[in-house]
Structure formats: structure tokens, C-alpha cells
Design an enzyme around this catalytic site. Structure first.
Site, PDB file in Angstrom:
ATOM      1  N   ALA A 113       0.860  -1.191   0.000  1.00  0.00           N
ATOM      2  CA  ALA A 113       0.000   0.000   0.000  1.00  0.00           C
ATOM      3  C   ALA A 113       0.893   1.237   0.000  1.00  0.00           C
ATOM      4  O   ALA A 113       2.071   1.170   0.369  1.00  0.00           O
ATOM      5  CB  ALA A 113      -0.890  -0.008   1.241  1.00  0.00           C
ATOM      6  N   GLU A 138      -1.055  -9.092  -0.041  1.00  0.00           N
ATOM      7  CA  GLU A 138      -2.468  -9.315   0.308  1.00  0.00           C
ATOM      8  C   GLU A 138      -3.341  -9.365  -0.942  1.00  0.00           C
ATOM      9  O   GLU A 138      -4.322 -10.104  -0.999  1.00  0.00           O
ATOM     10  CB  GLU A 138      -2.934  -8.229   1.264  1.00  0.00           C
ATOM     11  CG  GLU A 138      -2.252  -8.347   2.629  1.00  0.00           C
ATOM     12  CD  GLU A 138      -2.625  -7.219   3.547  1.00  0.00           C
ATOM     13  OE1 GLU A 138      -2.255  -6.064   3.256  1.00  0.00           O
ATOM     14  OE2 GLU A 138      -3.291  -7.475   4.563  1.00  0.00           O
ATOM     15  N   GLU A 140       4.368  -4.859   7.537  1.00  0.00           N
ATOM     16  CA  GLU A 140       3.600  -3.838   8.249  1.00  0.00           C
ATOM     17  C   GLU A 140       4.043  -3.702   9.706  1.00  0.00           C
ATOM     18  O   GLU A 140       4.040  -2.622  10.270  1.00  0.00           O
ATOM     19  CB  GLU A 140       2.111  -4.154   8.180  1.00  0.00           C
ATOM     20  CG  GLU A 140       1.491  -3.994   6.812  1.00  0.00           C
ATOM     21  CD  GLU A 140       1.656  -5.219   5.918  1.00  0.00           C
ATOM     22  OE1 GLU A 140       2.482  -6.094   6.205  1.00  0.00           O
ATOM     23  OE2 GLU A 140       0.936  -5.284   4.902  1.00  0.00           O
ATOM     24  N   GLY A 161       0.532  -4.816   1.123  1.00  0.00           N
ATOM     25  CA  GLY A 161      -0.729  -4.873   0.384  1.00  0.00           C
ATOM     26  C   GLY A 161      -0.591  -5.565  -0.951  1.00  0.00           C
ATOM     27  O   GLY A 161      -1.561  -6.090  -1.481  1.00  0.00           O
TER      28      GLY A 161
HETATM   29  N1  T1G Z   1       4.586   3.398  -0.085  1.00  0.00           N
HETATM   30  C1  T1G Z   1       5.033   4.597  -0.522  1.00  0.00           C
HETATM   31  N2  T1G Z   1       6.320   4.821  -0.929  1.00  0.00           N
HETATM   32  C2  T1G Z   1       7.159   3.759  -0.885  1.00  0.00           C
HETATM   33  C3  T1G Z   1       6.769   2.478  -0.436  1.00  0.00           C
HETATM   34  C4  T1G Z   1       5.398   2.324  -0.028  1.00  0.00           C
HETATM   35  N3  T1G Z   1       4.928   1.153   0.382  1.00  0.00           N
HETATM   36  N4  T1G Z   1       7.844   1.652  -0.506  1.00  0.00           N
HETATM   37  C5  T1G Z   1       8.864   2.394  -0.980  1.00  0.00           C
HETATM   38  N5  T1G Z   1       8.464   3.652  -1.212  1.00  0.00           N
HETATM   39  C6  T1G Z   1       9.281   4.752  -1.759  1.00  0.00           C
HETATM   40  C7  T1G Z   1      10.472   5.071  -0.877  1.00  0.00           C
HETATM   41  O1  T1G Z   1      10.089   6.001   0.120  1.00  0.00           O
HETATM   42  C8  T1G Z   1      11.433   5.662  -1.883  1.00  0.00           C
HETATM   43  O2  T1G Z   1      10.983   6.984  -2.153  1.00  0.00           O
HETATM   44  C9  T1G Z   1      11.171   4.845  -3.141  1.00  0.00           C
HETATM   45  O3  T1G Z   1       9.855   4.285  -2.978  1.00  0.00           O
HETATM   46  C10 T1G Z   1      12.177   3.725  -3.314  1.00  0.00           C
HETATM   47  O4  T1G Z   1      12.187   2.990  -2.091  1.00  0.00           O
HETATM   48  C11 T1G Z   1      -2.719  -2.422   3.769  1.00  0.00           C
HETATM   49  C12 T1G Z   1      -0.922  -1.291   5.400  1.00  0.00           C
HETATM   50  C13 T1G Z   1       9.742  -2.038  -1.691  1.00  0.00           C
HETATM   51  C14 T1G Z   1      11.726  -3.304  -0.819  1.00  0.00           C
HETATM   52  O5  T1G Z   1       6.460  -1.574   4.259  1.00  0.00           O
HETATM   53  O6  T1G Z   1      10.527  -2.219   1.847  1.00  0.00           O
HETATM   54  O7  T1G Z   1       0.888  -2.424   2.594  1.00  0.00           O
HETATM   55  O8  T1G Z   1      13.065   8.257  -1.468  1.00  0.00           O
HETATM   56  O9  T1G Z   1      14.654   3.277  -1.694  1.00  0.00           O
HETATM   57  O10 T1G Z   1      15.643  -0.158  -1.957  1.00  0.00           O
HETATM   58  O11 T1G Z   1      -1.657  -4.228   4.748  1.00  0.00           O
HETATM   59  O12 T1G Z   1      10.977   0.317  -0.481  1.00  0.00           O
HETATM   60  O13 T1G Z   1      12.732   7.605  -3.858  1.00  0.00           O
HETATM   61  O14 T1G Z   1      11.245   9.366  -2.802  1.00  0.00           O
HETATM   62  O15 T1G Z   1      13.294   1.582  -0.379  1.00  0.00           O
HETATM   63  O16 T1G Z   1      14.383  -0.769  -4.090  1.00  0.00           O
HETATM   64  C15 T1G Z   1       3.924  -2.236   3.461  1.00  0.00           C
HETATM   65  C16 T1G Z   1       8.238  -0.669   2.237  1.00  0.00           C
HETATM   66  C17 T1G Z   1       3.213  -0.935   3.276  1.00  0.00           C
HETATM   67  C18 T1G Z   1       7.416  -1.929   2.116  1.00  0.00           C
HETATM   68  C19 T1G Z   1      12.035  -1.364  -2.352  1.00  0.00           C
HETATM   69  N6  T1G Z   1       5.081  -2.263   2.631  1.00  0.00           N
HETATM   70  N7  T1G Z   1       9.174  -0.530   1.156  1.00  0.00           N
HETATM   71  O17 T1G Z   1      13.337  -1.104  -1.860  1.00  0.00           O
HETATM   72  O18 T1G Z   1      13.737   1.222  -2.827  1.00  0.00           O
HETATM   73  S1  T1G Z   1       1.824  -0.814   4.357  1.00  0.00           S
HETATM   74  C20 T1G Z   1       6.288  -1.892   3.108  1.00  0.00           C
HETATM   75  C21 T1G Z   1      10.298  -1.316   1.084  1.00  0.00           C
HETATM   76  C22 T1G Z   1       0.747  -1.948   3.686  1.00  0.00           C
HETATM   77  C23 T1G Z   1      -1.418  -3.132   3.895  1.00  0.00           C
HETATM   78  C24 T1G Z   1      -0.360  -2.375   4.567  1.00  0.00           C
HETATM   79  C25 T1G Z   1      11.251  -0.983  -0.031  1.00  0.00           C
HETATM   80  C26 T1G Z   1      11.163  -1.943  -1.217  1.00  0.00           C
HETATM   81  P1  T1G Z   1      12.077   8.126  -2.602  1.00  0.00           P
HETATM   82  P2  T1G Z   1      13.545   2.261  -1.649  1.00  0.00           P
HETATM   83  P3  T1G Z   1      14.380  -0.246  -2.731  1.00  0.00           P
END
Ligand code: T1G
Length: 688
Positions: free
Chosen positions: A60, A103, A123, A100
Site C-alpha cells: 500500500a 495481500e 507492516e 498490500g
Molecule cells: N509506499 C510509498 N512509498 C514507498 C513504499 C510504499 N509502500 N515503498 C517504498 N516507497 C518509496 C520510498 O520512500 C522511496 O521513495 C522509493 O519508494 C524507493 O524505495 C494495507 C498497510 C519495496 C523493498 O512496508 O521495503 O501495505 O526516497 O529506496 O531499496 O496491509 O521500499 O525515492 O522518494 O526503499 O528498491 C507495506 C516498504 C506498506 C514496504 C524497495 N510495505 N518498502 O526497496 O527502494 S503498508 C512496506 C520497502 C501496507 C497493507 C499495509 C522498499 C522496497 P524516494 P527504496 P528499494
């Protein structure tokens, strides 16, 4: 946002929202429209959903969680709608499939992954729970114990483990989309809905076991709420979903979750250098010279070797050179013994290491990191020689933590190529790297240093030049208040205990014993000359005078009978109590709350001063330094995040009250704090 294309009888839906295919509202809306389009198109027999850019989805859109956009085409509803589709939806997964995104995949009727696929429900690392039906579907698919392990750890699974668990149905040799087409060609798959599966047989036992592993002192309750969601899985799927939604919202509103999300974005935001033109490309760094093979030099070398760089360590003395090489070899081979790396990887790292007796060996390296004794005279000798020996385009860095980088840069004909790289010990473990920009450091050099930090897996944060840069300058004010608290009635174990219960990995006085009372003494001696109007308590000087330098001598503020465990020492307690009497301070009972307030506010006030002076680019930079270098709990977000949480008006009010008390001079409010209160703004507003 997404691509939708009918290929034969299949409607292909491709998430195309770079960089991570985050499933924000526009993506969710488009996916829903595609599902409806498939249902009404008689030529379509199935849907394949996949991701572009080498990954499925990072989950998400975390940026939505503080805005109404989160409920626009709410992800949990979309996921349910996919599952209820009248035509089968097949997930074709490559690369990252997190949160998400996973999911969404769980609601599909069939799941095909290739070898690059990685699955995670991270999460919990954001102080949340999988709020898109994951707590209800995953246990039904893989069992409660495996699901709870995945959801409460946030760990990633590879494709093979996912197949073995039943999370995916098939591993594709090549393109999973092609495999999906082949599957449909062999017969349209049935509408297998995870929501129709029974509650997992191991539900009660697994929930009980998960709850028994919970840590009562944990600052985030997300793991407990995840267990609660699994506990309610029953025959009514939607009833379980309703509990999940309620508990998700409860977690989303917690300080711990806000702090963890602040940390997630903050660690990425600090990489940005304001004013850096897009066309300024970082210089490529492949070979690095390290001057000095002591504790820091070897730690830095291990970190660089681990990142695939070639390293030359220069140590003039044979014995020291042998010791450095032996230490590095021992550390790398220990990683093999512990299964962290293969022997082959270890051999490659060791092959990339060389040791030399002379600085002349650094004539071709891309970067030199000086890690010699903290003495300006010694630095002058080293940098004068490096100026002569190294390539003109080589970057020269100092690991200094206490000296003026601009004075070091002045030893070099072209000071624009000098930067500070302040590693934190142990340098191969600590994530923080303070990248110190000198007055004449070129932006291209600064950008190269920040890219280098990311390359070696560090959180690089830019600091301007001042005494102690960002982290240690704040730490000195934090220690100052801890010493004053000792004078006024607290004992070491109370101060450290209060701060550790609040969330610091280690209390200030234990940190001082770890770093060395002699190090602290040297800083206070220097500051007594440079800042005579800001006197410290004499308590630690008395301890130093007893030869009690901390863990390294087995005694400091505490006793270390086993060399590691801090035990209160009656001799020190006596010294403290006698010192209070000597200076005429009547000791009083001091609450943990007062300890936390005074230590935290000291960090806040100095951090605000640092941002106001432009030493730190943003408040979030200060926070990321404290999360990654000083054991500040991620669930607390950092000193200036805490200030916003407390309320800046309240912080200022308390500072003004403290400024009227004992040693009030140490509480003069930072101008930036006063300014923000007048403007009714937050530190967050300066994070850009
Ligand atoms: N939402 C918004 N922005 C995100 C994002 C996300 N989920 N994940 C990464 N970004 C942005 C990040 O801030 C950066 O921005 C750019 O993308 C590159 O990220 C309903 C509630 C996917 C493994 O917790 O683990 O789903 O600095 O440098 O090294 O149940 O990003 O370039 O402006 O990290 O290639 C759950 C979080 C969300 C995963 C990629 N998901 N992200 O790694 O790139 S909550 C997460 C990561 C959810 C549901 C729930 C990693 C990555 P900028 P990066 P990367």
C-alpha cells in the site's frame, strides 16, 4: 498507474507505478475497473495480474495513511472484490511482493511466482498489521504458526519457501505471465477463494505461542494485535476482517506507528542534498585506501570489503599491520562460521584486501579514509602526504569525530576534495555515517560521499562543521543533564534505567563507560577552554582521576566484574553523595519522569539549535542520526519527532521553567524552537 491489455482470452493487468508499484488510490481504482471490465467482457476467460519494473508491488502507499486517500477504493475492499470476481484472477509474481501487494496476491485464485519473487508482510515494522485481509487469509493458506511468524517478524520469504508453505501454487521457470497463459490454456482454473478455507487447525496453539513470545516492555503493540486478529479467525470471514480493520486503525493512530513511518521515510529523505543539481553525478568509487589499521580503520575496512570494494590499509608498523590483517580475517571468517556468508564470499573479500607500510600505496585509489589518532598534527602529516601522493580527483576523507574538518582540509592544496566520513564504532556494524561537509567541500564530492554511504549500506547524514558535528554535540548536552541529575539526587542506575525503560538502547552513563571515561574527560578538558561559560559537573572528572575509565578498565561509573555487565558500585555512589554535599546541593528524590524529560529536552534543544544554525539540513536528519547511531528507539522516532509529538509550545514552556532553575544557563531555548512556537509550526514542516 497500471496497464490493461487483452491478450487472447486473458486480460492482463500490470501494475506500473514506479518506483515500487505502491498501491495508492489511483492504482486501486484502475485495478477495480479492470476486474469489472473482465467480468463483463465475454471474450475474457481469466485475468492475470502482475507488476512491471521487475517487481510486483512494495505494498500500500504508506504516504496515504495520514490522509483520506487511504479510504478511496479502500485496499481491503478491493482485495475482497478480486476474490469475489466471477472470473479467475491469476497472480504472476516477480521480485518484491510486499504488504498490500502480497495481500492482493492472497485474494487471487491462483499464484505463480518466478525465482526472483520475494514475499513479506512488513507492516509490523511500521507499527501496523496487514490491514488488507492478510491476517485472515494467510493463516488459512499456510497455517497459523507460519503466518504468525511471517506477520510478527516482517521477514521476507523466497519463492521456494513460499511454494513449500503453500503461499504460491507454482514456480515458473521463465516468465510467470507466460506460465499463467499456459495454465489457462490447459483449462480455466477454478475460483479457489482463500476466504472459504477453514480456520487453521493450529490456530489456538499458535496464537498462544505467539502471545507468550510478546515482550511486555515493547513500545509497539502491533505483534499483539496481529495475534488478536489470528485468534478471531472463524467461520465468518467478514467478522474477522472487521476486527482486523478496527485493530489496524487503532495501530495507525499510535505514536509508535507514526514514529516508525517517520523513520522509514526519514532514512530515505536524508539522502537528499538540498540544492544539488540533477546533473551532478557522484564519482565512481571502487578502490579505497584507509590510513590507520586500528579499531576504526579495521571496522571501516570490513564494512567496505562487505560492499565489494577493494581496500588498501596503510599501517606504518609491521606489528600493527599484521594485527589489523588478522582482525579483519578473523571477523570475516567468523561470518562464515555463523553461516552469514559463504566461504567463497569470504575468500573474495579477503582477496580484495591489501596492507601496505607506506602512503605511497594509495597513489591510484578513488577515495582515502584517514582513521589515525585524533591529533591535528598527525592529521596534518597524513593529509600533506596524501595531497602529494594521491590522484588529483581522489576524494580525501577524515574519520575525525572531534577535530575541525576545515582545518584538516587546509592541509590540502584543493580543499574541495576533502570531506568528513564519521563512522560510528563498531564501524562494520553501526548503520550511521555522518558525512561532514567542509566549508570548501565540493557538492560533487558530497554527493559522491552520500552515494558511497548507500553503497556500503550506511545511513549517510550530512553534517556541517561544528564541535561534535550533530550527534556528539547533542550527546554532550544529554550527558551534561545526566551529570546534573547525579548531583541533585539520582544515582547512575536510576538514570540509565529510566532512559532504557523509555526506549534508549543504553542509558547515558553506561554509554560513557562503554566509550571510555578518558574520552569524555578529554572532551570536557578541551571544552573547559573553548566554552568556559558552560561548566560540567566535576563528578566524572573525579571518576577519571581514580583511573576508572569504564569497561576498558573494568571500572568506571559502574563495576564490570565480568568485563561487560554494569553493576552499581557503592564507592561511586559514595563519591556522588559526597560531591553533592561538597557543592552544597541537598539531594532529593528525582522521578523517572523528570530524568526522561531533562535528558530528552536537552537533546531536543540542542537539535533545534543545530537545525537553526544550518549544521543539519532538516530536523529529520537529526532524528535519523539518533535512531541509527545513538540507540534512540525507532518507535520514538527521534528527538525532534518527539518534540512535535509533545507539542512545541509545551517543550518551550518547560525549557523556560528549567531555565529559571539550577544551572538554568544550560536550558536557554533554541531560537528556532521559539520561532516555530510563534508561527504555530512543527519541526515536521521543515523536513521538506
Ligand atoms: N509506499 C510509498 N512509498 C514507498 C513504499 C510504499 N509502500 N515503498 C517504498 N516507497 C518509496 C520510498 O520512500 C522511496 O521513495 C522509493 O519508494 C524507493 O524505495 C494495507 C498497510 C519495496 C523493498 O512496508 O521495503 O501495505 O526516497 O529506496 O531499496 O496491509 O521500499 O525515492 O522518494 O526503499 O528498491 C507495506 C516498504 C506498506 C514496504 C524497495 N510495505 N518498502 O526497496 O527502494 S503498508 C512496506 C520497502 C501496507 C497493507 C499495509 C522498499 C522496497 P524516494 P527504496 P528499494
Amino acid at each position: 498507474m497500471i496497464e490493461v491489455e487483452r491478450v487472447g482470452s486473458i486480460l492482463e493487468v500490470r501494475l506500473a507505478n514506479p518506483p515500487v508499484n505502491a498501491m495508492g488510490a489511483p492504482v486501486r481504482r484502475a485495478v477495480l475497473e479492470a476486474i469489472v471490465q473482465a467480468e463483463v467482457d465475454p471474450a475474457v476467460v481469466a485475468v492475470v495480474i502482475t507488476g512491471k519494473g521487475g517487481l510486483f508491488s512494495g505494498g500500500a502507499d504508506i504516504t496515504e495513511f495520514e490522509s483520506p486517500a487511504m479510504r478511496d477504493h479502500f485496499l481491503p475492499d478491493l482485495v475482497d472484490r478480486i476474490e469475489q470476481s466471477s472470473k479467475p484472477v491469476i497472480a504472476a509474481i516477480s521480485g518484491t511482493c510486499f504488504g498490500g501487494g502480497l495481500e492482493t496476491v492472497l485474494s487471487c485464485h491462483y499464484r505463480i511466482a518466478d525465482a526472483t519473487a520475494r514475499f513479506s508482510l512488513p507492516e509490523v515494522k511500521l507499527g501496523l498489521l496487514p490491514g488488507g485481509g492478510g491476517t485472515q487469509r494467510l493463516p488459512r493458506l499456510v497455517g497459523a504458526a507460519a503466518a504468525l511468524d511471517i506477520m510478527t517478524s516482517g521477514r521476507a520469504l523466497g519463492a521456494k519457501e513460499a511454494l513449500a508453505l503453500g503461499l504460491v501454487d507454482q514456480l515458473a521457470e521463465g516468465d510467470p505471465v507466460a506460465a499463467a497463459h499456459a495454465l489457462v490454456a490447459s483449462g480455466v482454473p477454478a475460483l479457489r477463494r482463500s476466504c472459504d478455507l477453514p480456520a487453521p487447525a493450529d490456530q489456538a496453539e499458535a496464537v498462544s505461542a505467539a502471545r507468550s513470545r510478546l515482550k511486555p516492555e515493547a513500545l509497539s503493540t502491533a505483534p499483539a494485535r496481529i495475534a488478536d486478529c489470528v485468534a478471531v479467525i472463524g467461520t465468518d470471514f467478514q467478522a474477522g476482517r472487521a476486527v482486523e480493520a478496527e485493530l489496524f486503525d487503532g495501530l495507525r493512530a499510535t505514536e509508535a506507528s507514526r514514529a516508525l513511518r517517520h523513520a522509514f521515510f526519514g532514512e530515505r529523505k536524508v539522502a537528499r542534498i538540498p540544492g544539488l543539481a540533477k546533473d551532478v553525478a557522484p564519482r565512481s568509487i571502487g578502490s579505497v585506501g584507509i590510513v590507520g589499521g586500528g579499531l576504526m580503520g579495521t571496522g571501516i575496512a570490513i564494512a567496505l570489503l562487505g560492499a565489494g570494494l577493494s581496500v588498501v590499509i596503510v599501517e606504518l608498523r609491521d606489528e600493527a599491520r599484521d594485527k589489523a590483517g588478522g582482525c579483519i580475517r578473523k571477523t570475516i571468517l567468523r561470518d562464515v562460521e555463523k553461516g552469514r556468508i559463504t566461504q567463497e564470499r569470504a575468500d573474495a573479500r579477503l582477496a580484495a584486501l591489501s596492507l601496505a607500510p607506506s602512503l605511497e600505496a594509495l597513489d591510484q585509489v578513488d577515495l582515502v579514509i584517514e582513521a589515525v589518532f585524533e591529533d591535528l598534527g598527525v592529521k596534518e602529516q597524513v593529509f600533506t602526504a596524501l595531497d602529494r601522493i594521491t590522484r588529483p580527483d581522489a576524494i580525501l576523507a577524515s574519520n575525525t569525530s572531534t577535530l575541525d574538518l576545515d582545518k584538516i582540509a587546509a592541509f590540502v592544496a584543493d580543499p574541495s576534495r576533502v570531506v568528513g566520513l564519521h563512522f560510528f564504532s563498531p564501524a562494520n556494524i553501526m548503520r550511521l555515517l555522518e558525512v561532514v561537509r567542509g566549508a570548501k567541500t565540493a557538492l560533487a564530492v558530497l554527493a559522491s560521499a552520500m552515494a558511497f554511504a548507500k553503497r556500503i549500506g550506511k545511513i549517510g547524514v550530512v553534517s556541517g562543521v561544528c564541535d561534535g558535528f550533530i550527534g556528539n554535540r547533542m550527546f554532550e548536552e544529554y550527558l551534561r543533564q545526566a551529570y546534573f541529575l547525579l548531583e541533585e539526587g539520582a544515582l547512575p542506575q536510576q538514570i540509565d534505567g529510566a532512559m532504557e525503560r523509555w526506549g534508549m538502547a543504553m542509558g547515558p552513563l553506561r554509554v560513557l563507560d562503554l566509550a571510555g571515561q578518558d574520552i569524555g574527560w578529554a572532551i570536557r578538558q578541551r571544552r573547559a577552554v573553548e566554552q568556559p561559560d558552560r561548566p560540567y559537573s566535576q563528578i566524572c572528572d573525579r571518576i577519571y582521576a581514580l583511573g576508572r575509565y569504564g569497561q576498558k578498565t573494568g571500572k568506571g561509573m559502574y563495576n564490570y566484574a565480568d568485563g561487560r555487565t554494569a553493576q552499581p558500585d557503592p564507592e561511586i555512589e559514595r563519591l556522588i553523595i559526597d560531591y553533592s554535599a561538597e557543592i552544597g546541593v541537598e539531594r532529593r528524590v528525582i522521578s523517572d519522569e523528570e530524568i526522561v524529560e531533562r535528558c530528552l529536552y536537552a537533546l531536543i534543544n540542542e537539535g533545534a539549535r543545530i537545525v537553526g544554525e544550518g549544521i543539519a539540513y532538516r530536523p529529520v536528519d537529526v532524528d535519523m542520526i539518533y535512531l541509527n547511531g545513538y540507540g534512540f528507539a525507532r518507535e520514538r522516532g527521534g528527538p525532534l519527532f518527539q518534540a512535535d509529538e509533545i507539542g512545541l509550545a509545551k517543550v518551550l514552556e518547560r525549557l523556560c521553567a528549567l531555565a529559571k532553575g539550577r544551572n538554568g544557563w544550560s536550558w536557554m531555548p533554541a531560537p528556532l524552537l521559539e520561532q516555530l512556537v510563534v508561527q504555530a509550526k512543527l519541526f515536521e514542516g521543515l523536513n521538506g
